[in-house]
Motif scaffolding. Structure first.
Motif, mmCIF file in Angstrom:
data_model
loop_
_atom_site.group_PDB
_atom_site.id
_atom_site.type_symbol
_atom_site.label_atom_id
_atom_site.label_comp_id
_atom_site.label_asym_id
_atom_site.label_seq_id
_atom_site.Cartn_x
_atom_site.Cartn_y
_atom_site.Cartn_z
ATOM 1 N N ALA A 1 0.832 -1.203 0.000
ATOM 2 C CA ALA A 1 0.000 0.000 0.000
ATOM 3 C C ALA A 1 0.867 1.253 0.000
ATOM 4 C CB ALA A 1 -0.935 -0.005 1.210
ATOM 5 N N GLN A 2 1.942 1.217 0.754
ATOM 6 C CA GLN A 2 2.866 2.364 0.792
ATOM 7 C C GLN A 2 3.596 2.519 -0.539
ATOM 8 O OE1 GLN A 2 3.001 4.361 3.601
ATOM 9 N NE2 GLN A 2 4.098 5.759 2.223
ATOM 10 N N LEU A 3 4.008 1.398 -1.147
ATOM 11 C CA LEU A 3 4.671 1.470 -2.449
ATOM 12 C C LEU A 3 3.750 2.096 -3.492
ATOM 13 C CD1 LEU A 3 6.423 -2.048 -2.590
ATOM 14 C CD2 LEU A 3 7.544 0.179 -2.401
ATOM 15 N N TYR A 4 2.495 1.714 -3.472
ATOM 16 C CA TYR A 4 1.514 2.274 -4.412
ATOM 17 C C TYR A 4 1.345 3.776 -4.178
ATOM 18 C CZ TYR A 4 -2.877 2.812 -6.992
ATOM 19 O OH TYR A 4 -3.846 3.220 -7.875
ATOM 20 N N SER A 5 1.247 4.147 -2.915
ATOM 21 C CA SER A 5 1.024 5.553 -2.575
ATOM 22 C C SER A 5 2.216 6.422 -2.947
ATOM 23 C CB SER A 5 0.734 5.670 -1.074
ATOM 24 O OG SER A 5 0.594 7.021 -0.681
ATOM 25 N N ASP A 6 3.433 5.906 -2.756
ATOM 26 C CA ASP A 6 4.641 6.701 -2.972
ATOM 27 C C ASP A 6 5.059 6.786 -4.435
ATOM 28 O OD1 ASP A 6 4.717 7.076 -0.269
ATOM 29 O OD2 ASP A 6 6.307 5.606 0.104
ATOM 30 N N PHE A 7 4.577 5.849 -5.268
ATOM 31 C CA PHE A 7 5.052 5.801 -6.659
ATOM 32 C C PHE A 7 4.465 6.965 -7.462
ATOM 33 C CE2 PHE A 7 4.953 4.469 -11.090
ATOM 34 C CZ PHE A 7 6.246 4.019 -11.277
ATOM 35 N N VAL A 8 5.339 7.728 -8.098
ATOM 36 C CA VAL A 8 4.913 8.852 -8.925
ATOM 37 C C VAL A 8 5.710 8.829 -10.219
ATOM 38 C CG1 VAL A 8 4.719 11.361 -9.138
ATOM 39 C CG2 VAL A 8 4.335 10.270 -6.914
ATOM 40 N N ASP A 9 5.016 8.752 -11.344
ATOM 41 C CA ASP A 9 5.660 8.767 -12.651
ATOM 42 C C ASP A 9 4.679 9.362 -13.660
ATOM 43 O OD1 ASP A 9 6.497 7.607 -15.407
ATOM 44 O OD2 ASP A 9 8.197 7.135 -14.123
ATOM 45 N N GLU A 10 5.158 10.234 -14.520
ATOM 46 C CA GLU A 10 4.269 10.887 -15.470
ATOM 47 C C GLU A 10 3.735 9.932 -16.529
ATOM 48 O OE1 GLU A 10 6.267 14.218 -17.148
ATOM 49 O OE2 GLU A 10 6.322 15.355 -15.259
ATOM 50 N N GLU A 11 4.469 8.856 -16.810
ATOM 51 C CA GLU A 11 4.074 7.944 -17.885
ATOM 52 C C GLU A 11 3.593 6.591 -17.397
ATOM 53 O OE1 GLU A 11 7.307 7.627 -20.596
ATOM 54 O OE2 GLU A 11 7.216 9.736 -21.211
ATOM 55 N N ILE A 12 4.041 6.163 -16.221
ATOM 56 C CA ILE A 12 3.697 4.839 -15.719
ATOM 57 C C ILE A 12 2.673 4.953 -14.604
ATOM 58 C CG2 ILE A 12 4.582 2.734 -14.642
ATOM 59 C CD1 ILE A 12 7.292 3.345 -15.867
ATOM 60 N N PRO A 13 1.504 4.312 -14.753
ATOM 61 C CA PRO A 13 0.480 4.345 -13.691
ATOM 62 C C PRO A 13 0.972 3.630 -12.432
ATOM 63 C CG PRO A 13 -0.454 3.620 -15.791
ATOM 64 C CD PRO A 13 1.034 3.601 -15.953
#
Length: 505
Positions: free
Chosen positions: A243-255
């Protein structure tokens, strides 16, 4: 047969068949022009196609006539696995199938594109053919529909006939006319999963979590895995992590995603089946001609289950063979599988203490799959893999989001021009998993409880006996005979057990 009858009025096929009548007129014209040939049967149609095998892809052409389908190789084999496949390629270079022998026809997805066709003959042999585009596949399929004595062909899942088929299948499962194993097999078929495509192999769930007890108690819910959660979210610590990995992941091209790996890949299939040919050769081909390091091979159920529930990079599910094929657990070919870092030499798969050998494990594993607990919760796993929790907000809430390129509709190789990008995406598709098509958009209904067995009348004053379901499984019951004052059970070890007044003898 729980599938829609082929003789049903109002054939309801997908849009790719639009225009077939016009094409068939052209096909018929070709046949008329060739009608004067008497020595050889006229070829009515031919088109480019690839023959897809686990070890490689052979380019060629498909030739159709009134009674035959032929595949003739015209190019070289594009090896997907390292090794010497020359004998297999030679066998496949010129194939002829009688149209009268073809019994099943399935549209398949290949490299995330709906361009392939899988055929089964009366002997169970299969051909997986990939065409240049969807329309070429449609033309071949239209001819085969008319000329083959098909027992089954698939339906477009966007049309009413597919939903009718799915509803009939669910109802048969609810009525217990289909076992859990058979129902999962059918769902995999409807989702295009095939044992002829290692990248889209049938998916089965882990059902147990107890691989340490001396006896397996199928009446205890604690013996079972939580079927409402993916493997990467079984443990509370893992749920917090992903859940934390999902929340922290930020990328303009990759969901955003919870897992960068997947629950079904070619590598995972070969992990489970590497002790059997031809999967041994496929495994070595995937590992540059040798076995992978012993610490990464299938060693025991206990260690594999622990890895799949305590790592966000290893979340694999199971395959059907682990519910019916004891030989998958045995090193009958005496393969040199190496030595682990702890000094153990790999041989047969290490089984839980409650299993008395490979046959006993498979019998109890299958009994667990068919147990009342799994029957009551299997719909929750189906929601994750084939249903409404596969995508969207429900998938996010269920911690069930995978890398975006594993989902249907997110990859279209035909629109790409850059060869390096095409090769990169092909490698992604072939090695990092493909999520099945979404079959259901609403929650799957729970299976209705099993009707309680009719108990024999007890004599007046007799002590009440313990319920049949509350016993610890030593061997799988295969037959039960109620008597006046007891119940006889015949189990998979050929032992006759008498249950009387709560006592097993």
């Amino acid at each position: 047969d729980q599938f829609t009858s082929l003789n049903e009025e109002g054939d309801d096929d997908e849009e790719e068949d639009d225009g077939d009548e016009e094409e068939d007129e052209a096909t018929s014209a070709m046949g008329s022009a060739l009608a004067g040939e008497t020595k050889l049967e006229s070829q009515l149609f031919n088109t480019e196609a690839d023959l897809v095998r686990p070890h490689g892809v052979l380019s060629g052409r498909v030739y159709l006539s009134e009674t035959k389908l032929r595949f003739i190789a015209t190019g070289t084999n594009e090896a997907l696995l390292e090794g010497d496949w020359s004998e297999a390629v030679a066998r496949d270079s010129a194939l002829t199938w009688s149209l009268a022998s073809i019994r099943q026809m399935h549209r398949r997805r290949y490299l995330m594109a709906q361009t392939a066709l899988e055929l089964y003959d009366e002997e169970g042999d299969a051909l997986l053919l990939n065409f240049v585009d969807k329309r070429k596949r449609s033309r071949v399929r239209s001819w085969l529909k008319k000329k083959c004595h098909l027992e089954y062909r698939d339906r477009d899942r966007h049309r009413p006939a597919f939903q009718k088929c799915l509803n009939e299948l669910q109802e048969a499962w609810h009525r217990r006319e289909l076992s859990n194993f058979d129902y999962l097999t059918r769902l995999n078929e409807l989702a295009g999963r095939s044992q002829n495509d290692l990248n889209q192999y049938p998916i089965f769930p882990w059902v147990l979590c107890d691989y340490e007890s001396e006896q397996l108690d199928l009446s205890d819910p604690r013996s079972f895995r939580d079927l409402s959660r993916p493997m990467g979210a079984q443990a509370e610590t893992q749920r917090q992590l992903v859940a934390q990995l999902y929340s922290d992941f930020v990328d303009e091209e990759i969901p955003k995603f919870h897992y960068g790996s997947h629950y079904s890949t070619m590598g995972f299939v070969l992990y489970y089946l590497m002790r059997l040919e031809p999967f041994t050769s496929y495994h070595k081909g995937l590992q540059s001609g040798r076995f992978d390091h012993a610490d990464r091979l299938f060693h025991s159920f206990k260690s594999t289950y622990h890895s799949c529930t305590h790592s966000s990079s290893d979340v694999k599910e199971l395959i059907p063979e682990l519910f019916y094929l004891p030989d998958a657990l045995l090193n009958r070919n005496q393969l040199p599988l190496g030595e682990r870092q702890d000094g153990q030499r790999l041989d047969d798969v290490v089984l839980p203490p409650w299993a008395d050998g490979a046959v006993d494990f498979i019998a109890k594993h299958r009994a667990a799959l068919e147990s009342d607990y799994v029957s009551a919760h299997l719909h929750e796993w189906i929601d994750l893999i084939f249903g409404y929790k596969q995508r969207g907000p429900a998938a996010v809430a269920a911690l069930n989001v995978f890398f975006h390129l594993t989902y249907e509709g997110n990859v279209n190789l035909s629109q790409l021009k850059d060869q390096a990008e095409i090769r990169s995406l092909k490698a992604q598709i072939n090695n990092f998993g493909q999520t099945p098509p979404q079959l259901m958009m609403q929650p799957h209904p729970q299976r209705r409880p099993r009707a309680p067995p009719t108990a024999p009348a007890a004599p007046l004053g007799a002590a009440s006996s313990a319920p049949i379901g509350n016993f610890r499984v030593e061997h799988v019951p295969v037959a039960m005979l109620p008597l006046d004052d007891s119940v006889l059970l015949f189990d998979s070890s050929r032992k006759l057990v008498s249950h009387k007044s709560g006592v097993w003898t």
